[in-house]
Design a protein around this motif. Structure first.
Motif, short mmCIF file in Angstrom:
data_model
loop_
_atom_site.label_atom_id
_atom_site.label_comp_id
_atom_site.label_asym_id
_atom_site.label_seq_id
_atom_site.Cartn_x
_atom_site.Cartn_y
_atom_site.Cartn_z
N GLU A 110 36.25 -10.68 15.95
CA GLU A 110 35.60 -9.75 16.89
C GLU A 110 35.53 -8.34 16.33
N ASP A 111 36.61 -7.87 15.72
CA ASP A 111 36.68 -6.47 15.30
C ASP A 111 37.03 -6.31 13.83
N ALA A 112 36.69 -7.29 13.00
CA ALA A 112 37.03 -7.21 11.58
C ALA A 112 36.00 -7.99 10.78
N PRO A 113 35.86 -7.67 9.48
CA PRO A 113 34.89 -8.39 8.65
C PRO A 113 35.25 -9.86 8.50
N SER A 114 34.27 -10.65 8.17
CA SER A 114 34.47 -12.09 7.97
C SER A 114 35.30 -12.36 6.72
N LEU A 115 35.94 -13.53 6.71
CA LEU A 115 36.73 -13.98 5.57
C LEU A 115 36.27 -15.37 5.17
N SER A 116 36.49 -15.72 3.92
CA SER A 116 36.30 -17.10 3.49
C SER A 116 37.59 -17.58 2.85
N PHE A 117 37.79 -18.89 2.91
CA PHE A 117 39.01 -19.48 2.37
C PHE A 117 38.62 -20.67 1.50
N VAL A 118 39.11 -20.66 0.28
CA VAL A 118 38.90 -21.79 -0.63
C VAL A 118 40.26 -22.36 -0.99
N LEU A 140 42.45 -16.56 0.35
CA LEU A 140 41.67 -15.93 1.41
C LEU A 140 40.89 -14.78 0.79
N LEU A 141 39.58 -14.77 0.97
CA LEU A 141 38.70 -13.83 0.29
C LEU A 141 38.01 -12.91 1.29
N ASP A 142 37.98 -11.61 0.98
CA ASP A 142 37.33 -10.66 1.88
C ASP A 142 36.25 -9.84 1.19
N ASP A 143 36.02 -10.05 -0.09
CA ASP A 143 34.96 -9.32 -0.78
C ASP A 143 33.62 -9.63 -0.13
N PRO A 144 32.90 -8.60 0.36
CA PRO A 144 31.66 -8.86 1.11
C PRO A 144 30.64 -9.70 0.35
N ALA A 145 30.50 -9.46 -0.96
CA ALA A 145 29.52 -10.22 -1.73
C ALA A 145 29.92 -11.69 -1.82
N THR A 146 31.21 -11.94 -1.98
CA THR A 146 31.69 -13.32 -2.05
C THR A 146 31.52 -14.02 -0.72
N VAL A 147 31.87 -13.35 0.37
CA VAL A 147 31.72 -13.94 1.70
C VAL A 147 30.24 -14.22 1.98
#
Length: 280
Positions: free
Chosen positions: A219-227, A235-242
């Protein structure tokens, strides 16, 4: 003024830590970027800590205590938070998953953990640890089933899962175990609690040939991806990677069966297992 109280790690620990961090930072008159600078992290990273989407690690906690004059509060509670019921490589992702508003997951060989039945989870962990005593397997199964309580809320989080056909054709445990597992996924789908698609074998090469993928929105934070790989996860938070991983999921959606056709396939394969006719 009384200092912050040590936190109970059993009650939304990261959210509580994040709220205390924001309070202590604002009391010092620092912006997120100003706090992040001496830690060599971005202001957005501090924001993720405050929102509870990232875990505070010990390497930062002691420095934060020094910068914010919090008398060891964050270091003490960081050590408490490190005691997780989940494997080290998955703990941070599980904690983020618990507060996500949307989860999108591509599963290659397994039914996703949030959708597993007890018998299926037991078979998976027994395959991972064939010589482990029951006392070691049972807590792992319990922790996995506890995660599924996220779905008790009728609307949040949105869960959209894409299952590779291999995940429904590979017999885990037994035919009876697989039949029950697939019927469970179908039931959640029919109840409109989740969205499921199956990526068929005849789709050929696809956008995530290298492995599974999980995306989480907040809701109040950038998206994350997990590989994830064997005994490792990131857990990845780099905007380009996400953004790239989001495109990957979009391409998988386009290649997969529709939700309606996927449900029909799940129920058909489940019935085959139940009748002993399924041969992966």
């Amino acid at each position: 003024m009384a200092g912050p109280k040590d936190l109970d790690p059993s009650s939304s620990p990261r959210a509580l830590i994040g709220a205390e961090l924001r309070h202590a930072r604002e009391r010092k008159g620092l912006s997120q970027s100003e706090l992040g600078e001496p830690l060599f992290v971005s202001g957005s990273f501090i924001g993720q800590l405050e929102a509870g989407t990232r875990r505070l690690h010990l390497e930062y906690a002691a420095q934060i205590d020094e910068i914010l004059d919090t008398n060891g509060f964050f270091e003490r509670n960081c050590k408490a938070l490190a005691k997780s019921k989940y494997p080290d490589h998955f703990a941070e992702a599980a904690e983020a998953e618990a507060i996500a508003t949307a989860i999108r997951e591509y599963a290659t060989l397994l039914i996703p953990g949030l959708l597993q039945t007890r018998a299926y989870a037991e078979a998976v962990f027994r395959a991972y640890k064939p010589t482990a005593p029951k006392a070691e397997i049972d807590p792992l199964v319990a922790a996995r089933l506890e995660r599924a309580h996220l779905l008790d809320d009728p609307t949040t989080p949105l869960l959209w899962a894409i299952l590779d056909e291999a995940a429904i054709r590979r017999e885990v445990g037994s035919g009876a175990v697989m039949g029950e597992a697939l019927q469970h996924v179908a039931k959640l789908t029919r109840e409109h609690r989740i969205i499921v698609q199956v990526l068929p074998f005849d789709a050929g090469a696809h956008a995530s040939m290298t492995g599974a993928l999980k995306l989480m929105e907040f809701e109040d934070a950038p998206s994350l991806s997990f590989v994830e790989g064997p005994d490792m996860g990131k857990l990845l938070d780099d905007p380009a990677t996400v953004a790239r991983h989001t495109l990957t999921f979009d391409l998988l959606q386009a290649a997969a069966h529709s939700p309606q056709d996927s449900l029909a396939l799940l129920e058909s394969v489940a019935q085959d297992y139940e009748h002993g006719a399924q041969h992966p």
